[in-house]
Design an enzyme around this catalytic site. Structure first.
Site, PDB file in Angstrom:
ATOM      1  CD  GLU B 162       0.971   0.419   2.959  1.00 57.13           C
ATOM      2  OE1 GLU B 162       0.918   1.674   2.888  1.00 57.13           O
ATOM      3  OE2 GLU B 162       1.989  -0.196   3.364  1.00 57.13           O
ATOM      4  N   GLY B 304       6.598   0.307   3.186  1.00 59.78           N
ATOM      5  CA  GLY B 304       5.339  -0.027   2.535  1.00 59.78           C
ATOM      6  C   GLY B 304       5.563  -0.259   1.048  1.00 59.78           C
ATOM      7  CD  GLU B 305       7.185   2.658  -2.322  1.00 63.05           C
ATOM      8  OE1 GLU B 305       7.944   1.928  -2.999  1.00 63.05           O
ATOM      9  OE2 GLU B 305       7.402   3.857  -2.141  1.00 63.05           O
ATOM     10  CB  ALA B 306       4.101  -4.489  -2.140  1.00 65.61           C
ATOM     11  CB  SER B 307       9.398  -2.177  -0.429  1.00 69.74           C
ATOM     12  OG  SER B 307       9.109  -1.848   0.913  1.00 69.74           O
TER      13      SER B 307
END
Lengths: 338, 338
Positions: B162, B304-307
């Protein structure tokens, strides 16, 4: 290298190690601060990028030619029944590496690393160190010098690993001699010994360290008396990498034991190394405390072959991709911290 | 999905989840036992291969088309000064994703994953949940349904992540409402608030959870009152993946909070999920204990960011490469355990 390799030559090398390139690391830190993310949000990935810069002596960091070096050796102590597998498995697994069938082959393919396998006189095991020194100084220093050949021009990262039936016994003995404690603190199942076989392995380690107690104050003597050729070669490879400004990923318990010899011989010698993972071999966690290294992950692996180091290369590839490929706040027109 | 999405529809889905394919997992275990390594020596990599088989319903496991889904939403509570970055950064970062400049773009490239970004009415933030419910049931269920569209035919793994300024405030409030404790147990720096700003964020979380205390017994009501659209969408995506036999890698604190809603709504609903990493956000470790998930690594990431999930895909690629590519003892003529 000359056939008459000696510990004096090695000690001379230890005394003229290149320093880190703090300017390159500072350039990495400066760029990190401009990339489109909160400061520090990539955690250890940011440290890894800076570490590569610091020891490659350049910014941006490069992972164009990572090499995985697997050293294979045989151990006289295998005759004492310390392994779950027969000694011929070392040579069979070297064949498996050459045919592309081992775990390390798949991991090198997955993360685009060059695999080199260094076979070290497998038909002539080192002497059984529970009865006498494993190697002569010449044999040990020659093995170190051979290991140094794994660092060639153009390599930008070295993953160090091993294959050798009975070599967790050797690694446990090295750790016990270097760091004290009890034989049981350092001796574990290796490829899978348990019960009476594990008790026997622990006894062999304890007796061998007692036999060679005169060596305990000299790390290279510990390596000579209790090590093996592949362990000496890994130590040599780590030193050569430092000389050539090549950062090193150390794999598991046995490769960390090789590194520990260097740590004891010359504090700071491992500054260019990151330990990939903490192995399931119980002594490894304690060993990492002794050499002051925080592993990148703990996935219960205990295979050797540089498998953990190769997997860590995957994480490094992610770190470098972010560091070199991300946009800055200015480039992306993203508002910085309010 | 119909415009009039409802929680009843969601609950109906929760009651008919597909079971794991234990035959596929058993086939994976049988093959592991024949591969040229000591049994279990690849540790959690072996478990990951079996997990993929169990939830893909096939052996060998496949990673031909992993998708990274990043959901972006805006939060009314951002107006309460809970983030170090201004709210417009959500939309700016979505632009950065589309232009290839963010960390997740580099990680998707590094590990060969398809990136999809789902932008959720960024110009219409959810209501400030410190004053009233964040969403209506229709808005929340519609966001879940939208998230479900991330699971399309042919996807064999889903990484869920996200972007949303102020969404660690929302995640902390969800966790506090679902699992109790104090607001301080769950509230952390997020993108970097500290000192008085962190105290304010903690107070906002505590007050909001108190305001919505009537919702605490119903996980979907907690999501509606304290969540955000991107969090609801992640929950929907996780459910849809289960229905479609797609294993899920959950990213960090905010995506785990989305998953926690499902865990509370229907124990076992997360059995097809692995949590990639434990984030530096302090509440994440406790949250993982609550949802009984052991992370794959701890690298101090908090982006975040699906990293983290994308980085974990790298580890999964290693696991699958070993499982599918290694030779068996018979193929390699290597002696098995003595």
């Amino acid at each position: 290298m000359a056939a008459k390799a000696s510990f004096d030559e090695m000690r001379a090398l230890f005394s003229r190690l290149p320093d880190p390139d703090e300017a390159a690391a500072a350039a990495a830190a400066e760029r990190e601060g401009q990339l489109t993310k909160p400061p520090g949000a990539l955690g250890r990935l940011e440290e890894l990028s800076a570490w590569l810069c610091r020891w490659q002596g350049r910014h941006p960091p490069r992972l164009d030619r990572p090499r995985v070096a697997v050293f294979a050796g045989n151990h006289g102590v295998a005759a004492r029944g310390v392994s779950a597998f027969p000694a011929e498995v070392t040579a069979q697994m070297v064949g498996n590496f050459r045919n592309g069938g081992a775990a390390i082959n798949q991991l090198c393919k997955a993360f685009d690393a060059e695999l080199r396998v260094y076979e070290m006189a497998l038909d002539q095991p080192t002497a059984d160190f529970s009865a006498g020194p494993a190697m002569s100084e010449d044999d040990c220093a020659t093995a170190m010098a051979y290991g140094m050949t794994a660092v060639e021009d153009g390599i930008d990262l070295l993953c160090v690993g091993e294959m050798g039936i009975a070599n967790t016994t050797s690694a446990a003995a090295i750790c016990h001699a270097l760091f004290g404690g009890t034989a049981a603190d350092w001796t574990g199942p290796g490829t899978g010994v348990q019960g009476a076989a594990l008790a026997n392995k622990t006894r062999v380690v304890g007796e061998a360290v007692a036999l060679h107690r005169a060596a305990a104050g000299d790390a290279l003597e510990v390596l000579r008396c209790l090590g093996g050729r592949e362990i000496a070669a890994m130590a040599g490879a780590i030193v050569a990498a430092r000389m050539a400004r090549v950062p090193v990923l150390i794999d598991g318990f046995v490769s960390s034991a090789a590194a520990a010899v260097l740590h004891k011989a010359r504090p700071g010698l491992l500054d260019h190394c990151v330990v990939a993972h903490v192995s399931a071999e119980p002594g490894h966690r304690r060993l990492l405390q002794e050499i002051a290294k925080a592993p990148l992950f703990d996935l219960g692996m205990r295979l050797g072959e540089a498998s953990g180091a190769a997997l860590a290369l995957g994480l490094l590839r992610g770190a470098v991709a972010c560091h070199t490929g991300m946009a800055t706040f200015a480039e992306a027109a993203v508002s910085n911290k309010g």
